[in-house]
Design an enzyme around this catalytic site. Structure first.
Site, short mmCIF file in Angstrom:
data_model
loop_
_atom_site.label_atom_id
_atom_site.label_comp_id
_atom_site.label_asym_id
_atom_site.label_seq_id
_atom_site.Cartn_x
_atom_site.Cartn_y
_atom_site.Cartn_z
N GLY A 1 8.07 7.14 -2.80
CA GLY A 1 8.79 7.01 -1.54
C GLY A 1 9.21 5.61 -1.17
O GLY A 1 9.66 4.83 -2.00
N ILE A 2 9.05 5.28 0.10
CA ILE A 2 9.50 3.99 0.64
C ILE A 2 8.72 2.84 0.01
O ILE A 2 9.28 1.79 -0.31
CB ILE A 2 9.36 3.99 2.17
CG1 ILE A 2 10.42 4.93 2.78
CG2 ILE A 2 9.52 2.57 2.73
CD1 ILE A 2 10.24 5.18 4.26
N GLY A 3 7.41 3.01 -0.17
CA GLY A 3 6.62 1.95 -0.77
C GLY A 3 7.07 1.63 -2.19
O GLY A 3 7.15 0.46 -2.59
N SER B 1 7.77 4.48 12.54
CA SER B 1 8.60 5.67 12.45
C SER B 1 9.32 5.88 13.77
O SER B 1 8.78 5.57 14.83
CB SER B 1 7.75 6.91 12.15
OG SER B 1 8.53 8.10 12.24
N THR C 1 0.85 -1.19 0.00
CA THR C 1 0.00 0.00 0.00
C THR C 1 0.89 1.24 0.00
O THR C 1 1.96 1.26 0.59
CB THR C 1 -0.94 0.01 1.21
OG1 THR C 1 -0.19 0.07 2.43
CG2 THR C 1 -1.84 -1.22 1.22
N GLY C 2 0.41 2.28 -0.68
CA GLY C 2 1.24 3.48 -0.81
C GLY C 2 2.50 3.17 -1.60
O GLY C 2 3.59 3.61 -1.23
N GLY C 3 2.35 2.42 -2.68
CA GLY C 3 3.51 1.92 -3.40
C GLY C 3 3.93 2.72 -4.62
O GLY C 3 4.82 2.29 -5.35
N TYR D 1 0.72 12.41 14.22
CA TYR D 1 1.47 11.42 13.42
C TYR D 1 2.21 10.45 14.32
O TYR D 1 2.13 9.23 14.14
CB TYR D 1 2.46 12.15 12.51
CG TYR D 1 3.37 11.23 11.72
CD1 TYR D 1 2.95 10.66 10.53
CD2 TYR D 1 4.66 10.95 12.17
CE1 TYR D 1 3.79 9.82 9.80
CE2 TYR D 1 5.50 10.12 11.46
CZ TYR D 1 5.06 9.56 10.27
OH TYR D 1 5.90 8.72 9.56
#
Length: 260
Positions: free
Chosen positions: A27-29, A147, A22-24, A160
């Site tokens: 960034g990191i994904g 995080s 998810t969120g791919g 966050y």
């Protein structure tokens, strides 16, 4: 020609596995998607913006597929999981990575901000995992993006940080809930990694990002910020058979910033 002994490692580490990230699209994904695909996995990525998803799958290659959807919507989640199920009937690797945040000091936090990021980071991750579980066979792995903010008191970043601390708590509970199913769940906790979200979510300028990166470099034992590719290496490890006896942990990948 002599072939190095490690030549096939990257194309076989996750061979035959199906990965949902998810969120791919950024960034990191995105970095994790590229790495897992290169290591043999069939990769599905999700995101909310179709143009970014389309560009990402082209760069990832290896037959990667994109599914547009918002993980804070249970309707979208069911559609995402249904698409993967129709294609492969299983999920071996779930990288629950989608998330976000913005700065808001105590006294200026709005209800809309709170609901937005609790909805994405906490609710979205919870229901992503819950929706994927019926497709996850024994030996599969869940990796959650946490995080270092969860254990630090970063000014104006309380919502966050709290959501990321909640994900750490979820991972502990889920590791117990999944006892007997041979499904591992772990958290990867990045340090400072500059991604497109620094501009799109945190609304920082290039000058602010450069100044922050220099500040981090001076207070981090390894003397620099990290990269998305370095986090992806840790994700790949936690998702792999190399981590077959590891569950319920939080792996800090932060250059030592939160450790000393």
């Amino acid at each position: 020609m002599t072939i190095p002994l490690h030549a096939n490692i990257h194309v076989t580490k996750h061979a035959g596995k199906v990965a949902l990230i998810t969120g791919g699209s950024t960034g990191i994904g995105f970095a994790a998607a590229k790495r897992l695909a290169r290591e043999g996995a069939t990769v599905f990525i999700t995101g909310r913006r179709q143009p970014e998803l389309d560009a990402a799958v082209v760069e990832i290659g290896h037959g990667a597929r994109a599914i547009r959807g918002d993980i804070s919507s249970t309707v979208d989640l069911q559609s995402i999981i249904g698409t993967v199920s129709a294609a492969h009937q299983k999920i071996d690797i779930l990288f629950a990575n989608a998330g976000g945040g913005e700065f808001a000091p105590l006294g200026n936090i709005t209800e809309a901000q709170f609901e937005k990021y609790v909805g994405i980071n906490m609710k979205g991750t919870l229901f992503t995992v819950q929706a994927a579980l019926p497709l996850m066979p024994p030996g599969s792995a869940i990796v959650i993006t946490g995080s270092i903010a969860a254990i630090q008191g970063t000014p104006a970043f309380g919502v966050y940080a709290a959501t990321k601390a909640a994900l750490r708590s979820f991972a502990r509970t889920w590791a117990s809930d999944l006892k007997g199913r041979d499904i591992r769940v772990n958290v990867v906790a990045p340090g400072v990694v500059v991604t497109p979200a620094y501009k799109s979510e945190l609304r920082l300028t290039d000058e602010q990002i450069d100044a922050y990166s220099k500040e981090v470099a001076e207070t981090t034992p390894l003397g620099r910020v990290g990269t998305a590719a370095e986090i992806a290496k840790a994700v790949s490890f936690l998702a792999s058979d190399d981590a077959s006896y590891i569950t319920g942990i939080e792996l800090f990948v932060d250059g030592g910033r939160a450790q000393v």
